[in-house]
Design a protein around this motif. Structure first.
Motif, mmCIF file in Angstrom:
data_model
loop_
_atom_site.group_PDB
_atom_site.id
_atom_site.type_symbol
_atom_site.label_atom_id
_atom_site.label_comp_id
_atom_site.label_asym_id
_atom_site.label_seq_id
_atom_site.Cartn_x
_atom_site.Cartn_y
_atom_site.Cartn_z
ATOM 1 N N LEU A 215 -35.555 6.103 26.679
ATOM 2 C CA LEU A 215 -36.754 5.262 26.710
ATOM 3 C C LEU A 215 -36.383 3.794 26.927
ATOM 4 O O LEU A 215 -37.054 3.080 27.686
ATOM 5 C CB LEU A 215 -37.543 5.421 25.404
ATOM 6 N N GLU A 216 -35.334 3.341 26.251
ATOM 7 C CA GLU A 216 -34.887 1.955 26.431
ATOM 8 C C GLU A 216 -34.441 1.740 27.882
ATOM 9 O O GLU A 216 -34.731 0.702 28.486
ATOM 10 C CB GLU A 216 -33.723 1.656 25.475
ATOM 11 N N ASN A 217 -33.739 2.723 28.433
ATOM 12 C CA ASN A 217 -33.293 2.616 29.821
ATOM 13 C C ASN A 217 -34.463 2.532 30.785
ATOM 14 O O ASN A 217 -34.449 1.755 31.743
ATOM 15 C CB ASN A 217 -32.419 3.818 30.182
ATOM 16 N N GLN A 218 -35.489 3.360 30.548
ATOM 17 C CA GLN A 218 -36.628 3.351 31.458
ATOM 18 C C GLN A 218 -37.340 1.995 31.428
ATOM 19 O O GLN A 218 -37.675 1.441 32.479
ATOM 20 C CB GLN A 218 -37.609 4.458 31.089
ATOM 21 N N ALA A 219 -37.565 1.466 30.227
ATOM 22 C CA ALA A 219 -38.202 0.153 30.125
ATOM 23 C C ALA A 219 -37.324 -0.922 30.762
ATOM 24 O O ALA A 219 -37.815 -1.801 31.485
ATOM 25 C CB ALA A 219 -38.479 -0.175 28.661
ATOM 26 N N GLY A 220 -36.025 -0.842 30.504
ATOM 27 C CA GLY A 220 -35.114 -1.819 31.085
ATOM 28 C C GLY A 220 -35.061 -1.740 32.596
ATOM 29 O O GLY A 220 -34.985 -2.768 33.286
ATOM 30 N N PHE A 221 -35.116 -0.519 33.127
ATOM 31 C CA PHE A 221 -35.080 -0.348 34.580
ATOM 32 C C PHE A 221 -36.295 -1.005 35.230
ATOM 33 O O PHE A 221 -36.165 -1.761 36.198
ATOM 34 C CB PHE A 221 -35.032 1.135 34.942
ATOM 35 N N TYR A 222 -37.490 -0.715 34.688
ATOM 36 C CA TYR A 222 -38.700 -1.288 35.287
ATOM 37 C C TYR A 222 -38.732 -2.803 35.118
ATOM 38 O O TYR A 222 -39.199 -3.528 36.010
ATOM 39 C CB TYR A 222 -39.947 -0.658 34.680
ATOM 40 N N GLY A 223 -38.246 -3.298 33.978
ATOM 41 C CA GLY A 223 -38.177 -4.739 33.798
ATOM 42 C C GLY A 223 -37.246 -5.393 34.797
ATOM 43 O O GLY A 223 -37.571 -6.427 35.400
ATOM 44 N N SER A 224 -36.074 -4.779 34.992
ATOM 45 C CA SER A 224 -35.107 -5.317 35.957
ATOM 46 C C SER A 224 -35.634 -5.214 37.377
ATOM 47 O O SER A 224 -35.458 -6.127 38.196
ATOM 48 C CB SER A 224 -33.783 -4.561 35.845
ATOM 49 N N GLN A 225 -36.280 -4.094 37.692
ATOM 50 C CA GLN A 225 -36.811 -3.921 39.044
ATOM 51 C C GLN A 225 -37.929 -4.922 39.324
ATOM 52 O O GLN A 225 -37.998 -5.491 40.416
ATOM 53 C CB GLN A 225 -37.330 -2.504 39.232
ATOM 54 N N ALA B 147 -25.563 6.598 30.301
ATOM 55 C CA ALA B 147 -26.945 6.846 30.723
ATOM 56 C C ALA B 147 -27.406 5.706 31.632
ATOM 57 O O ALA B 147 -27.516 4.555 31.194
ATOM 58 C CB ALA B 147 -27.867 6.948 29.505
ATOM 59 N N THR B 148 -27.643 6.028 32.901
ATOM 60 C CA THR B 148 -28.131 5.041 33.872
ATOM 61 C C THR B 148 -29.408 5.575 34.523
ATOM 62 O O THR B 148 -29.892 6.647 34.184
ATOM 63 C CB THR B 148 -27.078 4.757 34.955
ATOM 64 N N GLY B 149 -29.930 4.815 35.481
ATOM 65 C CA GLY B 149 -31.098 5.255 36.224
ATOM 66 C C GLY B 149 -30.716 6.112 37.419
ATOM 67 O O GLY B 149 -29.526 6.283 37.742
ATOM 68 N N ASP B 150 -31.738 6.637 38.080
ATOM 69 C CA ASP B 150 -31.526 7.441 39.284
ATOM 70 C C ASP B 150 -31.800 6.651 40.560
ATOM 71 O O ASP B 150 -31.526 7.129 41.650
ATOM 72 C CB ASP B 150 -32.438 8.673 39.262
ATOM 73 N N ARG B 151 -32.350 5.452 40.409
ATOM 74 C CA ARG B 151 -32.703 4.648 41.582
ATOM 75 C C ARG B 151 -32.120 3.244 41.451
ATOM 76 O O ARG B 151 -31.760 2.809 40.360
ATOM 77 C CB ARG B 151 -34.231 4.562 41.717
ATOM 78 N N GLY B 152 -32.060 2.578 42.585
ATOM 79 C CA GLY B 152 -31.558 1.215 42.620
ATOM 80 C C GLY B 152 -32.688 0.209 42.731
ATOM 81 O O GLY B 152 -33.778 0.411 42.198
ATOM 82 N N LEU B 153 -32.425 -0.885 43.455
ATOM 83 C CA LEU B 153 -33.389 -1.982 43.624
ATOM 84 C C LEU B 153 -33.819 -2.546 42.273
ATOM 85 O O LEU B 153 -34.974 -2.910 42.068
ATOM 86 C CB LEU B 153 -34.620 -1.519 44.414
ATOM 87 N N ALA B 154 -32.864 -2.603 41.328
ATOM 88 C CA ALA B 154 -33.162 -3.123 39.993
ATOM 89 C C ALA B 154 -32.107 -4.137 39.567
ATOM 90 O O ALA B 154 -31.751 -4.218 38.399
ATOM 91 C CB ALA B 154 -33.239 -1.978 38.993
ATOM 92 N N THR C 61 -38.300 -7.889 38.003
ATOM 93 C CA THR C 61 -37.684 -9.204 38.196
ATOM 94 C C THR C 61 -36.981 -9.299 39.542
ATOM 95 O O THR C 61 -37.111 -10.294 40.263
ATOM 96 C CB THR C 61 -36.671 -9.483 37.065
ATOM 97 N N ALA C 62 -36.228 -8.252 39.895
ATOM 98 C CA ALA C 62 -35.483 -8.262 41.156
ATOM 99 C C ALA C 62 -36.416 -8.316 42.352
ATOM 100 O O ALA C 62 -36.179 -9.064 43.315
ATOM 101 C CB ALA C 62 -34.586 -7.028 41.246
ATOM 102 N N MET C 63 -37.500 -7.531 42.305
ATOM 103 C CA MET C 63 -38.439 -7.524 43.435
ATOM 104 C C MET C 63 -39.244 -8.813 43.519
ATOM 105 O O MET C 63 -39.610 -9.257 44.604
ATOM 106 C CB MET C 63 -39.380 -6.319 43.325
ATOM 107 N N ASP C 64 -39.521 -9.431 42.364
ATOM 108 C CA ASP C 64 -40.198 -10.726 42.383
ATOM 109 C C ASP C 64 -39.301 -11.775 43.031
ATOM 110 O O ASP C 64 -39.758 -12.576 43.861
ATOM 111 C CB ASP C 64 -40.561 -11.140 40.953
ATOM 112 N N ASN C 65 -38.013 -11.772 42.678
ATOM 113 C CA ASN C 65 -37.067 -12.701 43.307
ATOM 114 C C ASN C 65 -36.932 -12.422 44.800
ATOM 115 O O ASN C 65 -36.876 -13.357 45.617
ATOM 116 C CB ASN C 65 -35.698 -12.579 42.639
ATOM 117 N N ALA C 66 -36.887 -11.134 45.162
ATOM 118 C CA ALA C 66 -36.760 -10.778 46.575
ATOM 119 C C ALA C 66 -37.991 -11.216 47.366
ATOM 120 O O ALA C 66 -37.876 -11.689 48.510
ATOM 121 C CB ALA C 66 -36.558 -9.272 46.720
#
Length: 295
Positions: free
Chosen positions: A241-251, A84-91, A253-258
Motif C-alpha cells: 500500500l505504501e508503494n502504491q501511494a508512493g508510486f502515484y505521488g512520484s508519477q 518490492a517495487t512497481g510494475d511501471r515507470g514514468l515515476a 510529480t514527475a509528469m507535472d515536471n515533464a
C-alpha cells in the motif's frame, strides 16, 4: 539553422508529448487520494501488530518448541532481501531509490561475510538487480495483473517467503519498500520481518510489567504459529500500500515536471520558429527589392 518545417514538426511532437504527460499527471492525481487513504489507514493496524508480536518475542525464552519465525534459526549467515517495487515507470526515481536501498543493505551484509539472496515483488526491480547480482535472485512474484494490492496478495507473498525461509536455509528476511510521506517524499526503507525483531523498549524495560508471566490459551505454539504469519502478511500488505501511494505521488510529480518542461520547450521552439520565419521573410524581401532596383 533548422528549417521551418523541421521546427514545426518538433513543436507538434512536443505538444503531443505534453498532452500525454498532462493526462498521466491527472490520472496519477485521481488515483493518489485513494491510495494514500489506504496506506494511512493500514499504518495503525500494522504498527500495533508489530508491537504485539515484538513484545511477545522479547518475553519468550527460546526453546525447541518456539516458532522459528520468532526466535530464528540460531544463525545469521544467509539473508533474503525482498525488494518490492512497481510494475511501471514514468515515476521519477521511485523504483530506483528502492533498489538502491536494497543494494546498500546487500553490500553492507556482504562486507560482513553474509550470503545475500533476493526475492523480487514487482517488475521494475529485476533489471538492475540482475545486472549486479545475476545468481542471487531466487524468485519473483508477478504483480502485473494486480491493479490494487489486496490482503490476499500479501498473504500469498508472505506464504511463499515463509515456505522458503523454512526450507531453503534462510536465516533472516528483510523487506525493502518506500514509505509514503508526501507527493514529493517517498522514503526507501529496509525492515527485518523474519525472525520477528523484539521491541527495543521491551528489551530495556524494567519493573513489574517486564516480569509479568504470559499465559497462552489454548496453546502457545498454536497461537504464535497463527499470529506470526498474519503479522508478516500485514507488514507485506502495508509495504504494498505504501508503494502504491508512493508510486502515484512520484508519477504525479514527475509528469507535472515533464508537462512544465514541455511547455518551456514549446516556448523556446516557438521563438526560434518565429525568428527563423522572420529571417526567411526578410531575405525574400531583400531579394525582391534587389531585383527591382536592378531593373
Amino acid at each position: 539553422m533548422a528549417s521551418l518545417k523541421a521546427l514545426k514538426l518538433r513543436i507538434g511532437s512536443v505538444k503531443s508529448t505534453q498532452k500525454i504527460t498532462k493526462a498521466l499527471n491527472m490520472v496519477a492525481a485521481s488515483k493518489l487520494r485513494r491510495a494514500q487513504q489506504n496506506a494511512v489507514a493500514a499504518r495503525p493496524y500494522s504498527a500495533r501488530m508489530i508491537e504485539v508480536v515484538g513484545s511477545l518475542a522479547a518475553k519468550i525464552t527460546p526453546g525447541p518448541q518456539s516458532p522459528k519465525l520468532m526466535v530464528g534459526t540460531g544463525k545469521d549467515d544467509t539473508h533474503l532481501i525482498m525488494v518490492a517495487t512497481g510494475d511501471r515507470g514514468l515515476a521519477g526515481a521511485f523504483n530506483s531509490n528502492i533498489v538502491r536501498a536494497a543494494r546498500r543493505k546487500a553490500d553492507e551484509l556482504t562486507a560482513q561475510g553474509k550470503t545475500v539472496l533476493f526475492y523480487i515483488v514487482g517488475r521494475k526491480g529485476r533489471p538492475v538487480l540482475q545486472r549486479f547480482y545475476p545468481k542471487q535472485i531466487i524468485a519473483q512474484f508477478d504483480t502485473t495483473e494486480i491493479k490494487a494490492p489486496s490482503y490476499a496478495d500479501a498473504q500469498a507473498i508472505a506464504k511463499d517467503i515463509i515456505d522458503r525461509y523454512t526450507t531453503d536455509g534462510i536465516d533472516v528476511v528483510h523487506l525493502a519498500y518506500a514509505n509514503f510521506r508526501s507527493t514529493l517524499v517517498q522514503e526507501p526503507t529496509v525492515d527485518q520481518i523474519i525472525p520477528v525483531p523484539p521491541r527495543a523498549d521491551e528489551e530495556e524495560a524494567s519493573g513489574p510489567a517486564s516480569l509479568a508471566a504470559i499465559e497462552y490459551e489454548p496453546d502457545e505454539e498454536d497461537i504464535l504459529n497463527d499470529l506470526i504469519p498474519r503479522a508478516i502478511a500485514v507488514q507485506v500488505y502495508r509495504a504494498l500500500l505504501e508503494n502504491q501511494a508512493g508510486f502515484y505521488g512520484s508519477q504525479m510529480t514527475a509528469m507535472d515536471n515533464a508537462t512544465r518542461n514541455a511547455g518551456d520547450m514549446i516556448n523556446k521552439l516557438s521563438i526560434q520558429y518565429n525568428r527563423t520565419r522572420q529571417a526567411v521573410i526578410t531575405t525574400e524581401l531583400i531579394e525582391i527589392i534587389s531585383g527591382a532596383e536592378a531593373l
